[in-house]
Design a protein around this motif. Structure first.
Motif, PDB file in Angstrom:
ATOM      1  N   ALA A 159      77.474  46.859 -23.591  1.00  0.00           N
ATOM      2  CA  ALA A 159      76.057  46.625 -23.325  1.00  0.00           C
ATOM      3  C   ALA A 159      75.710  45.148 -23.511  1.00  0.00           C
ATOM      4  O   ALA A 159      75.070  44.533 -22.650  1.00  0.00           O
ATOM      5  CB  ALA A 159      75.196  47.501 -24.240  1.00  0.00           C
ATOM      6  N   THR A 214      81.930  53.408 -30.706  1.00  0.00           N
ATOM      7  CA  THR A 214      80.525  52.999 -30.659  1.00  0.00           C
ATOM      8  C   THR A 214      80.413  51.481 -30.590  1.00  0.00           C
ATOM      9  O   THR A 214      79.611  50.941 -29.818  1.00  0.00           O
ATOM     10  CB  THR A 214      79.767  53.541 -31.883  1.00  0.00           C
ATOM     11  N   GLU A 244      79.368  57.528 -20.646  1.00  0.00           N
ATOM     12  CA  GLU A 244      78.912  56.802 -21.835  1.00  0.00           C
ATOM     13  C   GLU A 244      78.798  55.307 -21.547  1.00  0.00           C
ATOM     14  O   GLU A 244      77.835  54.647 -21.967  1.00  0.00           O
ATOM     15  CB  GLU A 244      79.870  57.031 -23.009  1.00  0.00           C
ATOM     16  N   LEU A 245      79.773  54.783 -20.818  1.00  0.00           N
ATOM     17  CA  LEU A 245      79.733  53.370 -20.471  1.00  0.00           C
ATOM     18  C   LEU A 245      78.525  53.050 -19.591  1.00  0.00           C
ATOM     19  O   LEU A 245      77.830  52.056 -19.814  1.00  0.00           O
ATOM     20  CB  LEU A 245      81.038  52.959 -19.776  1.00  0.00           C
ATOM     21  N   VAL A 261      71.101  51.024 -21.167  1.00  0.00           N
ATOM     22  CA  VAL A 261      70.402  50.560 -22.371  1.00  0.00           C
ATOM     23  C   VAL A 261      70.262  49.040 -22.314  1.00  0.00           C
ATOM     24  O   VAL A 261      69.191  48.485 -22.592  1.00  0.00           O
ATOM     25  CB  VAL A 261      71.139  51.009 -23.656  1.00  0.00           C
ATOM     26  N   LEU A 264      81.146  50.373 -27.118  1.00  0.00           N
ATOM     27  CA  LEU A 264      80.023  50.651 -26.221  1.00  0.00           C
ATOM     28  C   LEU A 264      78.915  49.614 -26.415  1.00  0.00           C
ATOM     29  O   LEU A 264      78.310  49.151 -25.440  1.00  0.00           O
ATOM     30  CB  LEU A 264      79.491  52.070 -26.445  1.00  0.00           C
ATOM     31  N   ILE A 265      78.662  49.242 -27.663  1.00  0.00           N
ATOM     32  CA  ILE A 265      77.682  48.175 -27.932  1.00  0.00           C
ATOM     33  C   ILE A 265      78.148  46.879 -27.265  1.00  0.00           C
ATOM     34  O   ILE A 265      77.357  46.169 -26.631  1.00  0.00           O
ATOM     35  CB  ILE A 265      77.490  47.982 -29.451  1.00  0.00           C
ATOM     36  N   GLU A 320      75.712  54.687 -19.454  1.00  0.00           N
ATOM     37  CA  GLU A 320      74.517  54.785 -20.299  1.00  0.00           C
ATOM     38  C   GLU A 320      74.333  53.524 -21.129  1.00  0.00           C
ATOM     39  O   GLU A 320      73.205  53.043 -21.308  1.00  0.00           O
ATOM     40  CB  GLU A 320      74.597  56.016 -21.213  1.00  0.00           C
ATOM     41  N   ALA A 321      75.418  52.973 -21.644  1.00  0.00           N
ATOM     42  CA  ALA A 321      75.343  51.725 -22.410  1.00  0.00           C
ATOM     43  C   ALA A 321      74.805  50.596 -21.537  1.00  0.00           C
ATOM     44  O   ALA A 321      73.983  49.785 -21.985  1.00  0.00           O
ATOM     45  CB  ALA A 321      76.718  51.357 -22.969  1.00  0.00           C
TER      46      ALA A 321
END
Length: 112
Positions: free
Chosen positions: A52, A45, A79-80, A86, A48-49, A82-83
């Motif tokens: 972003a 997580t 997932e990457l 965001v 991923l933050i 999607e980050a």
């Protein structure tokens, strides 16, 4: 990294950084290890933050390095992406929110 205005991240560049400020470099590396280790948030997580944030700060080195670290931590391509979405929404949202400053300026109001 492809040809760009950014120098390639090489072992020579890393060695030079260590030579110029060895104590600070060691402290920075230790800080990074601590920050990205499992805690209240799992490492995946956190990576991923970081991906972003790297897109918002537009740091190509960070994008590359944290993408690879996120993959090693188990992040998927989905997932990457999607980050990154965001991050894009947050950057766009900030521009929209700051329109309040422009609207105030149009009416002659001073910022508070």
């Amino acid at each position: 990294m492809t040809a760009s205005i950014y120098p390639e991240a090489t072992p020579e560049l890393a060695r030079k950084r260590r030579e110029l400020a060895p104590e600070v470099q060691a402290a920075f590396e230790s800080f990074g290890r601590q920050v990205f280790s499992d805690g209240a948030l799992p490492s995946k997580t956190k990576q991923l933050i970081a991906v972003a944030v790297a897109h918002v700060t537009q740091c190509p080195y960070c994008i590359q390095g944290h993408t690879r670290a996120a993959q090693r931590a188990g992040a998927t391509a989905e997932e990457l992406m999607e980050a990154v979405w965001v991050a894009a929404e947050m950057r766009a949202g900030a521009a929209y929110a700051h329109s309040a400053i422009m609207i105030s300026a149009l009416s002659g109001e001073e910022p508070k």
